[in-house]
Design a protein around this motif. Structure first.
Motif, mmCIF file in Angstrom:
data_model
loop_
_atom_site.group_PDB
_atom_site.id
_atom_site.type_symbol
_atom_site.label_atom_id
_atom_site.label_comp_id
_atom_site.label_asym_id
_atom_site.label_seq_id
_atom_site.Cartn_x
_atom_site.Cartn_y
_atom_site.Cartn_z
ATOM 1 N N PHE A 88 0.837 -1.210 0.000
ATOM 2 C CA PHE A 88 0.000 0.000 0.000
ATOM 3 C C PHE A 88 0.868 1.255 0.000
ATOM 4 C CE2 PHE A 88 -2.155 3.387 2.353
ATOM 5 C CZ PHE A 88 -3.318 3.523 1.616
ATOM 6 N N VAL A 89 1.891 1.256 0.832
ATOM 7 C CA VAL A 89 2.744 2.442 0.941
ATOM 8 C C VAL A 89 3.483 2.694 -0.367
ATOM 9 C CG1 VAL A 89 4.760 3.391 2.131
ATOM 10 C CG2 VAL A 89 2.984 2.225 3.434
ATOM 11 N N GLN A 90 3.924 1.622 -1.019
ATOM 12 C CA GLN A 90 4.644 1.781 -2.272
ATOM 13 C C GLN A 90 3.702 2.099 -3.434
ATOM 14 O OE1 GLN A 90 7.139 -1.553 -3.303
ATOM 15 N NE2 GLN A 90 7.287 -0.912 -5.447
ATOM 16 N N GLY A 91 2.584 1.384 -3.508
ATOM 17 C CA GLY A 91 1.713 1.515 -4.673
ATOM 18 C C GLY A 91 0.743 2.667 -4.605
ATOM 19 N N VAL A 92 0.327 3.088 -3.405
ATOM 20 C CA VAL A 92 -0.685 4.140 -3.276
ATOM 21 C C VAL A 92 -0.063 5.450 -2.795
ATOM 22 C CG1 VAL A 92 -2.841 4.810 -2.155
ATOM 23 C CG2 VAL A 92 -2.484 2.432 -2.834
ATOM 24 N N ILE A 93 0.702 5.375 -1.706
ATOM 25 C CA ILE A 93 1.301 6.599 -1.173
ATOM 26 C C ILE A 93 2.470 7.051 -2.034
ATOM 27 C CG2 ILE A 93 2.533 7.572 0.828
ATOM 28 C CD1 ILE A 93 0.811 5.861 2.612
ATOM 29 N N GLY A 94 3.208 6.076 -2.594
ATOM 30 C CA GLY A 94 4.257 6.445 -3.535
ATOM 31 C C GLY A 94 5.664 6.360 -2.986
ATOM 32 N N LEU A 95 5.863 5.753 -1.812
ATOM 33 C CA LEU A 95 7.221 5.568 -1.310
ATOM 34 C C LEU A 95 7.948 4.634 -2.256
ATOM 35 C CD1 LEU A 95 8.944 6.301 1.250
ATOM 36 C CD2 LEU A 95 8.360 4.037 2.109
ATOM 37 N N ASN A 96 9.174 5.004 -2.657
ATOM 38 C CA ASN A 96 9.845 4.198 -3.673
ATOM 39 C C ASN A 96 10.264 2.843 -3.115
ATOM 40 O OD1 ASN A 96 12.514 4.381 -2.474
ATOM 41 N ND2 ASN A 96 12.579 6.479 -3.200
ATOM 42 N N ALA A 97 10.515 1.917 -4.024
ATOM 43 C CA ALA A 97 10.786 0.534 -3.636
ATOM 44 C C ALA A 97 12.067 0.413 -2.817
ATOM 45 C CB ALA A 97 10.887 -0.343 -4.885
ATOM 46 N N GLN A 98 13.053 1.297 -3.076
ATOM 47 C CA GLN A 98 14.307 1.235 -2.333
ATOM 48 C C GLN A 98 14.094 1.429 -0.839
ATOM 49 O OE1 GLN A 98 17.038 4.063 -3.994
ATOM 50 N NE2 GLN A 98 18.512 2.457 -4.471
ATOM 51 N N ASN A 99 13.133 2.296 -0.494
ATOM 52 C CA ASN A 99 12.878 2.598 0.910
ATOM 53 C C ASN A 99 11.751 1.771 1.512
ATOM 54 O OD1 ASN A 99 14.849 4.641 0.978
ATOM 55 N ND2 ASN A 99 13.421 6.109 0.084
ATOM 56 N N SER A 100 11.133 0.911 0.704
ATOM 57 C CA SER A 100 9.964 0.182 1.200
ATOM 58 C C SER A 100 10.320 -0.789 2.318
ATOM 59 C CB SER A 100 9.280 -0.579 0.054
ATOM 60 O OG SER A 100 10.155 -1.556 -0.495
ATOM 61 N N GLY A 101 11.613 -1.182 2.410
ATOM 62 C CA GLY A 101 12.018 -2.071 3.483
ATOM 63 C C GLY A 101 11.892 -1.441 4.863
ATOM 64 N N TRP A 102 11.841 -0.105 4.916
ATOM 65 C CA TRP A 102 11.740 0.592 6.189
ATOM 66 C C TRP A 102 10.293 0.853 6.599
ATOM 67 C CZ3 TRP A 102 16.037 1.046 8.985
ATOM 68 C CH2 TRP A 102 17.275 0.973 8.320
ATOM 69 N N VAL A 103 9.351 0.391 5.804
ATOM 70 C CA VAL A 103 7.942 0.702 6.056
ATOM 71 C C VAL A 103 7.494 0.233 7.440
ATOM 72 C CG1 VAL A 103 5.599 0.072 5.369
ATOM 73 C CG2 VAL A 103 7.231 0.822 3.645
ATOM 74 N N MET A 104 7.997 -0.921 7.875
ATOM 75 C CA MET A 104 7.528 -1.500 9.127
ATOM 76 C C MET A 104 8.192 -0.899 10.369
ATOM 77 S SD MET A 104 5.342 -3.400 7.836
ATOM 78 C CE MET A 104 4.754 -4.123 9.344
ATOM 79 N N THR A 105 9.129 0.028 10.173
ATOM 80 C CA THR A 105 9.865 0.587 11.308
ATOM 81 C C THR A 105 8.954 1.219 12.363
ATOM 82 O OG1 THR A 105 11.826 0.950 9.939
ATOM 83 C CG2 THR A 105 11.667 2.222 11.975
ATOM 84 N N PRO A 106 7.961 2.052 12.005
ATOM 85 C CA PRO A 106 7.091 2.619 13.051
ATOM 86 C C PRO A 106 6.361 1.547 13.849
ATOM 87 C CG PRO A 106 6.811 3.807 10.990
ATOM 88 C CD PRO A 106 7.626 2.592 10.675
ATOM 89 N N MET A 107 5.857 0.512 13.158
ATOM 90 C CA MET A 107 5.136 -0.540 13.864
ATOM 91 C C MET A 107 6.060 -1.282 14.830
ATOM 92 S SD MET A 107 4.603 -4.095 13.822
ATOM 93 C CE MET A 107 3.329 -5.112 14.553
ATOM 94 N N MET A 108 7.275 -1.617 14.371
ATOM 95 C CA MET A 108 8.202 -2.335 15.228
ATOM 96 C C MET A 108 8.701 -1.457 16.370
ATOM 97 S SD MET A 108 7.770 -5.129 13.859
ATOM 98 C CE MET A 108 8.700 -5.991 15.119
#
Length: 537
Positions: free
Chosen positions: A298-318
């Motif tokens: 969702f973050v990559q496809g809708v919000i537009g965060l690029n794929a290079q940074n998508s690995g950090w998406v879960m940081t707030p949850m963790m």
């Protein structure tokens, strides 16, 4: 006699040596959980190098099957023969599997190596929790269990960065080789810190039960892995594997009820704390997967965060997970109670799920971050609590069996959630995409229907689709943008359906916390009562 060769009748660890044991547990947990993240990051490069896309899922499936099946076996045997031999065996097997994986020259070889690695990972999943029980009383354990969960969260945060760095700057093979020095460090810690247990008990290993459990679980795990992707849920293959596996598991249950020394003790399920905690673990696992498993998409496809940074998406949850686990651990350690903490944690999980259910195509990244932190706080506070409650409810002598049973059920929850929510997303996405595509793009519908959301969001897939539209001349680019907008809206709709399902499981989790009995957390009397029981027997 040196600590390394000390022989005793119990797994309990006392004195200064317990801190070495605790450090060993943290190292083992960090790198075993880190391994999964870095391997996922490296897989696109692995596939490109080894040319085995058709075996892609097996790299994870083989590891998952062998690690899940061995967990209850390790737990049962470690209660009698001590943690040390199985900890050492698991570390050695994990190291061997890592070494073979690193030098693999085909995807099939990598799959077999991952299966070997999974045999070791089964011990690395079950032994750390039991070892914490050997070190601390339940009341102390609440505080340190929070630290363990924080280490797990940290590994999830730094894993994508480490995996990306190793893959890009060294080689994907070092994703596996890097495990080896830490395996050696952990082996030294286990040899030094864990006692060698001498037992007078005559134990007959339940090999028949282990065989039935393996034969029953393998087809079910394969069916849940392939359902919705390789085969349809209602296909003969999936139904046949599920039915066959279920029949064998029924035979396993019947056997365990009659076995003199069963692999999974049926009497555990007569304890309300145990059964309620297992149900809660399944529910909170489904809530977590339903809300967060596909959030990077969702973050990559809708919000537009690029794929290079998508690995950090879960940081707030963790990050929320780490804070929640440490805070709940401190509260339980000071009060000796956990039921009110469970209620509050369940309520926070519901609030986080409600917040995620508000997302739409206009939702910003900061909003998603806040929602994830709230959900992470609730899940982080509740997960170690369930482990604490179960350990506290049983005698110390069955610590390994109890922990392994919990871990086993938790693993199955993840296995079940992955294909179920994948099917929900793909079905909702495909249906909505068909509704949103304009008539001018109807000719492309068949091609779009064969692609899942994950594939549509990769740069390779988008370039291939754009190239197809370029053949249409000047109007091709406009049609391509219409298509991608439809994809974006369809993906948002599919993720919303997942969040809704996640909310249902979150609500059930909250309700379930009210059925969790409370047994005041024991202090040092936990070990003394065990000693009294042993002498009385």
């Amino acid at each position: 006699m040196s600590a390394s060769y000390e022989v005793q009748r119990t797994n309990q660890i006392t004195g200064s040596r317990k801190w070495w044991a605790f450090a060993t547990v943290l190292v083992t947990m960090f790198f075993s959980s880190l391994d999964q993240t870095v391997v996922s990051t490296a897989m696109p490069t692995v596939i490109s190098d080894l040319h085995g896309l058709n075996l892609y899922t097996w790299v994870f499936t083989a590891y998952m099957i062998t690690s899940s099946i061995t967990v209850p076996i390790y737990g049962k045997l470690s209660d009698v023969f001590g943690r040390k031999p199985f900890y050492l065996f698991g570390l050695v097997m994990f190291g061997i599997g890592s070494a073979i994986s690193g030098q693999a020259h085909s995807m099939l070889e990598l799959v077999w190596a991952r299966a070997v690695q999974g045999v070791g990972a089964g011990a690395m999943m079950s032994m750390p929790r039991a070892t914490i029980g050997d070190i601390f009383s339940p009341k102390e354990r609440a505080r340190w269990m929070g630290v363990m969960m924080a280490v797990f969260g940290l590994s999830s945060i730094v894993g994508p960065a480490i995996g990306g760095f190793i893959t890009d700057d060294w080689s994907w093979r070092w994703v596996f080789y890097v495990n080896l020095p830490f395996v050696v460090v952990a082996i030294v810690g286990v040899v030094f810190a864990l006692p060698t247990v001498r037992t007078k008990d005559q134990v007959k290993v339940d090999w028949q039960g282990a065989a039935l459990l393996t034969v029953g679980l393998v087809p079910i795990l394969l069916a849940l892995t392939w359902a919705g992707s390789k085969y349809a849920w209602g296909s003969f293959e999936i139904v046949g594997m599920l039915a066959g596996g279920a029949l064998v598991l029924v035979a396993f249950v019947v056997w365990e009820m009659r076995a003199p020394d069963p692999l999974v003790a049926p009497w555990l399920f007569r304890n309300r704390v145990f059964t309620t905690s297992l149900v809660l673990q399944l529910l909170v696992g489904m809530a977590m997967f339903g809300s967060l498993m596909y959030l990077p998409i969702f973050v990559q496809g809708v919000i537009g965060l690029n794929a290079q940074n998508s690995g950090w998406v879960m940081t707030p949850m963790m990050g929320g997970f780490m804070v929640g686990s440490m805070v709940s651990g401190q509260v339980m350690s000071k009060t000796g109670r956990y039921r009110h903490v469970a209620w509050i944690s369940g309520a926070v999980i519901v609030v986080g799920s409600v917040l995620l259910n508000r997302v739409d195509v206009h939702t910003s990244w900061p909003t998603i971050m806040v929602d994830m932190v709230v959900l992470g706080l609730g899940i982080g506070a509740l997960m170690p609590l369930m482990n604490m409650a179960v350990q506290n409810a049983f005698p110390y002598r069955v610590m390994g069996t109890v922990n392994a049973s919990q871990q086993f059920v938790s693993s199955l929850g993840g296995v079940i959630a992955s294909p179920v929510f994948g099917t929900v997303l793909n079905h909702a996405f495909s249906r909505k995409l068909g509704e949103l595509l304009p008539p001018s793009l109807s000719a492309m519908r068949s091609k779009m229907g064969s692609l899942n959301p994950q594939a549509l969001l990769t740069s390779q897939a988008q370039k291939a689709i754009a190239a197809e539209f370029d053949r249409l001349g000047p109007a091709g680019q406009a049609l391509y943008h219409q298509l991608m907008q439809a994809v974006k809206l369809s993906l948002t709709y599919g993720i919303q359906q997942l969040f809704l399902v996640g909310l249902v499981f979150s609500a059930l989790t909250f309700i379930g916390t009210f059925f969790l009995p409370e047994v005041k957390l024991k202090g040092e009397e936990y070990f003394r009562s065990e000693e009294t029981e042993k002498h009385a027997g």
